[in-house]
Design an enzyme around this catalytic site. Structure first.
Site, PDB file in Angstrom:
ATOM      1  N   GLY A 106      43.112  39.751  58.834  1.00  0.00           N
ATOM      2  CA  GLY A 106      42.680  39.640  56.760  1.00  0.00           C
ATOM      3  C   GLY A 106      43.565  38.949  56.639  1.00  0.00           C
ATOM      4  O   GLY A 106      44.180  37.922  56.874  1.00  0.00           O
ATOM      5  N   SER A 107      42.876  38.932  55.357  1.00  0.00           N
ATOM      6  CA  SER A 107      44.066  38.318  54.811  1.00  0.00           C
ATOM      7  C   SER A 107      45.488  38.467  53.965  1.00  0.00           C
ATOM      8  O   SER A 107      46.007  39.791  54.356  1.00  0.00           O
ATOM      9  CB  SER A 107      44.096  38.475  52.957  1.00  0.00           C
ATOM     10  N   THR A 108      46.455  37.262  53.941  1.00  0.00           N
ATOM     11  CA  THR A 108      47.984  37.592  53.394  1.00  0.00           C
ATOM     12  C   THR A 108      48.132  38.472  52.041  1.00  0.00           C
ATOM     13  O   THR A 108      49.697  39.687  52.099  1.00  0.00           O
ATOM     14  CB  THR A 108      48.487  36.587  53.785  1.00  0.00           C
ATOM     15  N   VAL A 121      46.425  41.247  51.444  1.00  0.00           N
ATOM     16  CA  VAL A 121      46.070  42.812  51.715  1.00  0.00           C
ATOM     17  C   VAL A 121      47.064  42.578  52.837  1.00  0.00           C
ATOM     18  O   VAL A 121      47.711  43.481  53.268  1.00  0.00           O
ATOM     19  CB  VAL A 121      44.628  42.852  52.227  1.00  0.00           C
ATOM     20  N   GLY A 122      47.290  41.797  53.392  1.00  0.00           N
ATOM     21  CA  GLY A 122      47.776  42.754  54.850  1.00  0.00           C
ATOM     22  C   GLY A 122      49.319  42.898  54.461  1.00  0.00           C
ATOM     23  O   GLY A 122      50.344  43.918  54.987  1.00  0.00           O
ATOM     24  N   CYS A 128      40.835  31.911  60.688  1.00  0.00           N
ATOM     25  CA  CYS A 128      41.814  31.036  61.010  1.00  0.00           C
ATOM     26  C   CYS A 128      42.943  30.319  60.984  1.00  0.00           C
ATOM     27  O   CYS A 128      43.616  30.319  60.382  1.00  0.00           O
ATOM     28  CB  CYS A 128      42.620  32.461  60.833  1.00  0.00           C
ATOM     29  N   GLU A 137      44.314  28.518  51.420  1.00  0.00           N
ATOM     30  CA  GLU A 137      43.711  28.736  52.135  1.00  0.00           C
ATOM     31  C   GLU A 137      42.229  29.210  51.670  1.00  0.00           C
ATOM     32  O   GLU A 137      41.604  29.508  51.021  1.00  0.00           O
ATOM     33  CB  GLU A 137      43.887  29.714  53.287  1.00  0.00           C
TER      34      GLU A 137
HETATM   35  P1  NAD Z   1      40.506  40.867  53.842  1.00  0.00           P
HETATM   36  O1  NAD Z   1      42.004  41.359  53.902  1.00  0.00           O
HETATM   37  O2  NAD Z   1      40.265  41.307  52.368  1.00  0.00           O
HETATM   38  O3  NAD Z   1      40.078  42.627  54.295  1.00  0.00           O
HETATM   39  C1  NAD Z   1      40.275  42.684  55.945  1.00  0.00           C
HETATM   40  C2  NAD Z   1      40.395  43.917  56.138  1.00  0.00           C
HETATM   41  O4  NAD Z   1      41.274  44.360  55.706  1.00  0.00           O
HETATM   42  C3  NAD Z   1      38.872  44.257  55.662  1.00  0.00           C
HETATM   43  O5  NAD Z   1      38.174  45.621  56.353  1.00  0.00           O
HETATM   44  C4  NAD Z   1      38.725  45.212  53.915  1.00  0.00           C
HETATM   45  O6  NAD Z   1      37.564  46.058  54.358  1.00  0.00           O
HETATM   46  C5  NAD Z   1      40.271  45.757  54.580  1.00  0.00           C
HETATM   47  N1  NAD Z   1      41.270  46.266  53.368  1.00  0.00           N
HETATM   48  C6  NAD Z   1      40.483  45.906  52.446  1.00  0.00           C
HETATM   49  N2  NAD Z   1      42.340  46.239  51.924  1.00  0.00           N
HETATM   50  C7  NAD Z   1      42.791  46.879  52.200  1.00  0.00           C
HETATM   51  C8  NAD Z   1      43.679  47.840  51.761  1.00  0.00           C
HETATM   52  N3  NAD Z   1      44.083  47.925  50.803  1.00  0.00           N
HETATM   53  N4  NAD Z   1      44.215  48.941  52.732  1.00  0.00           N
HETATM   54  C9  NAD Z   1      44.166  48.453  53.973  1.00  0.00           C
HETATM   55  N5  NAD Z   1      42.800  47.645  54.366  1.00  0.00           N
HETATM   56  C10 NAD Z   1      42.410  46.721  53.232  1.00  0.00           C
HETATM   57  O7  NAD Z   1      40.061  39.756  54.655  1.00  0.00           O
HETATM   58  P2  NAD Z   1      38.989  39.460  54.920  1.00  0.00           P
HETATM   59  O8  NAD Z   1      38.077  38.417  52.902  1.00  0.00           O
HETATM   60  O9  NAD Z   1      37.859  39.878  55.507  1.00  0.00           O
HETATM   61  O10 NAD Z   1      39.033  38.261  55.944  1.00  0.00           O
HETATM   62  C11 NAD Z   1      39.430  36.747  55.950  1.00  0.00           C
HETATM   63  C12 NAD Z   1      41.257  36.833  56.034  1.00  0.00           C
HETATM   64  O11 NAD Z   1      41.025  36.898  57.209  1.00  0.00           O
HETATM   65  C13 NAD Z   1      41.294  35.637  56.301  1.00  0.00           C
HETATM   66  O12 NAD Z   1      42.718  34.786  55.270  1.00  0.00           O
HETATM   67  C14 NAD Z   1      41.909  34.797  57.559  1.00  0.00           C
HETATM   68  O13 NAD Z   1      42.967  34.085  57.905  1.00  0.00           O
HETATM   69  C15 NAD Z   1      41.645  35.928  58.197  1.00  0.00           C
HETATM   70  N6  NAD Z   1      42.282  36.126  59.374  1.00  0.00           N
HETATM   71  C16 NAD Z   1      43.153  35.909  59.760  1.00  0.00           C
HETATM   72  C17 NAD Z   1      43.100  35.622  61.248  1.00  0.00           C
HETATM   73  C18 NAD Z   1      43.855  36.027  62.427  1.00  0.00           C
HETATM   74  O14 NAD Z   1      44.130  36.447  63.433  1.00  0.00           O
HETATM   75  N7  NAD Z   1      45.106  35.739  61.534  1.00  0.00           N
HETATM   76  C19 NAD Z   1      41.745  36.238  62.141  1.00  0.00           C
HETATM   77  C20 NAD Z   1      40.736  35.825  61.611  1.00  0.00           C
HETATM   78  C21 NAD Z   1      41.053  35.934  59.904  1.00  0.00           C
END
Ligand code: NAD
Length: 454
Positions: free
Chosen positions: A207-209, A211-212, A263, A355
């Site tokens: 997911g996003s940097t 939240v990660g 991504c 991004e």
């Molecule tokens: P996001 O970070 O908003 O959400 C990702 C996931 O995390 C969702 O399931 C969300 O419900 C969950 N989440 C949200 N808050 C959380 C918390 N506090 N604790 C644990 N989990 C939580 O990202 P998004 O908008 O769903 O996806 C887009 C992002 O993902 C972009 O930045 C994209 O670059 C990245 N992405 C990366 C890859 C990769 O392999 N590097 C692949 C696909 C997408």
């Protein structure tokens, strides 16, 4: 129990409602998964392999259904969605070979026998984003199951339907019901409970940097293992000695695939200054030729953005006074349609640094190889990128110098299930896919057996 409403992004019609898992539901699933994992790990390796092959075969017989569901939920063009479902089958088949190959080592020591074992971690929590729901879930669950773990998957709120279906297909294929469980719900509830629950031993977060970073900080409290696959702002570097026609013809597909919600999108095109004007002349018809429309139609190359909220975010990067060079086409009417857009901003503009995660690409000119490398690396991210040159030495030099995990020379390919995938810098931590992925779902145990002299 609360529910969430799922919208078809191409029509804005309500598609479904999905029950949201609460914290007690997560705790219950973890307890059941822990018990199922112990039984799973005790099975003979060949039995675990056979179960994963059955899962792959059941996915194979549901490719069309899964693809249609992804088209409706995520707006992916049907050809892409069918590829994604087939990819899940292939990933399962690939890792079905792992249980029988997870060999440890025998290490020469004095006074006995020393061997290593790859022990499963226990319960693994996989948290996925909305952009590639099926494929990204499979990169976590297939190697984790192969290594003897139980897996709980939390799909993204907007696009949970195909992941929920994969959970049902696993049971249909004969996997124990509690071993692989899909828990739709909020990140702040289900995702956070994965992080805080002591029996979830590893988090695979994509997911996003932003939240990660929080997931990693939370996991630190328990020294919990994490794999992070985060954002990207990848460069597509076009040198003057490349096949310029091919570089321009393919550039739109390197960034506008999945409407730029990728991504690995090559969202910064860097072009050597002496061929910049010619490249832009060639790029314009290529961008205008991208077929944007009904994702159910064969031949559609780009669908809508995933949601109204995301549309508004992407649109905020293209205000009326934006440096638009040219745009492609998009349907009007219902649906979150956004035409492919090419910007020629200053190097410092936010469209070059952030991004956007939509069909918006920036094109910048560079002077020489050193300038190209510096520009490509001038980002907090480091996920992927492309290098276009017919000079072999330059291809080697530049691919070694760009700080990114997945590069392609004279193409835009980044993901193969049998090669490692992941990011440098703030694009992530750890690697998925490739032959070693199951090892990242194990602990290495070293055992020394004292042997008495006869
Ligand atoms: P996001 O970070 O908003 O959400 C990702 C996931 O995390 C969702 O399931 C969300 O419900 C969950 N989440 C949200 N808050 C959380 C918390 N506090 N604790 C644990 N989990 C939580 O990202 P998004 O908008 O769903 O996806 C887009 C992002 O993902 C972009 O930045 C994209 O670059 C990245 N992405 C990366 C890859 C990769 O392999 N590097 C692949 C696909 C997408």
């Amino acid at each position: 129990m609360t529910t969430s409403t799922i919208i078809n992004p191409a029509t804005e019609e309500v598609l479904d409602t999905v029950k949201q898992t609460d914290e007690a539901g997560v705790d219950d699933a973890v307890a059941r998964a822990s018990a199922a994992q112990r039984a799973w790990a005790r099975l003979a390796p060949a039995e675990r392999a056979a179960a994963l092959r059955s899962f792959a075969e059941v996915v194979d017989t549901h490719i069309d259904e899964l693809a249609e569901l992804e088209v409706a939920n995520s707006g992916h063009p049907i050809g892409n969605a069918a590829w994604e479902a087939g990819h899940v089958r292939d990933v399962l088949h690939y890792y079905a070979a792992s249980p029988e190959r997870l060999s440890g080592k025998q290490i020469p020591v004095a006074g006995g026998l020393d061997v290593t074992f790859h022990e499963p971690l226990g319960v693994v929590g996989v948290i996925t984003p909305w952009n590639f729901p099926m494929t990204i879930a499979s990169w976590g669950f297939a190697p984790a199951l192969a290594a003897g773990n139980a897996v709980l998957v939390k799909p993204a709120e907007w696009t949970p339907l195909t992941t929920i279906r994969l959970g049902e297909l696993a049971v249909e294929a004969g996997l124990p019901a509690d071993l692989f469980c899909v828990l739709p719900g909020k990140g702040s509830v289900v995702g956070e409970r994965f992080v805080t629950h002591p029996d979830v031993r590893k988090i695979v977060f994509t997911g996003s940097t932003e939240v990660g970073t929080r997931v990693m900080a939370g996991a630190a409290a328990q020294v919990k293992r994490v794999t992070l696959e985060l954002g990207g702002k990848s460069a597509n570097i076009v040198f003057d000695d490349c096949d310029l026609e091919k570089a321009a013809a393919t550039a739109p597909y390197g960034v506008f695939d999945n409407a730029g919600q990728d991504c690995c999108a090559r969202s910064r095109i860097l072009v050597q200054r002496n061929v910049y004007d010619r490249f832009m002349e060639l790029l314009e018809p290529a961008v205008k030729g991208v077929v944007v429309g009904d994702p159910r139609a064969e031949g559609t190359e780009m669908g809508p953005l995933v949601s109204r909220t995301h549309f508004d975010t992407v649109a905020s990067y293209v205000p009326d006074d934006a440096a638009v060079a040219f745009r492609g086409h998009a349907p009007s009417g219902p649906g979150y349609w956004f035409a492919p857009t090419v910007l020629t901003p200053q190097r410092t503009d936010r469209t070059v640094r952030e991004e956007i995660f939509g069909p918006v690409v920036t094109v910048l000119a560079f002077d020489d190889e050193a300038d190209a490398i510096a520009l490509a690396n001038d980002t907090a991210y480091g996920l992927s990128g492309s290098i276009w040159t017919d000079n072999l030495s330059r291809a080697v030099r530049v691919s070694r110098a760009v700080e990114a995990g997945n590069l392609s020379v004279n193409s835009h390919s980044s993901v193969r299930y049998h090669t490692p995938f992941g990011g440098f810098k703030q694009s992530g931590l750890g690697r998925e896919l490739g032959p070693d992925a199951p090892l990242s779902f194990t602990e290495t145990k070293n055992v020394f057996f004292a042997v008495e002299e006869s």
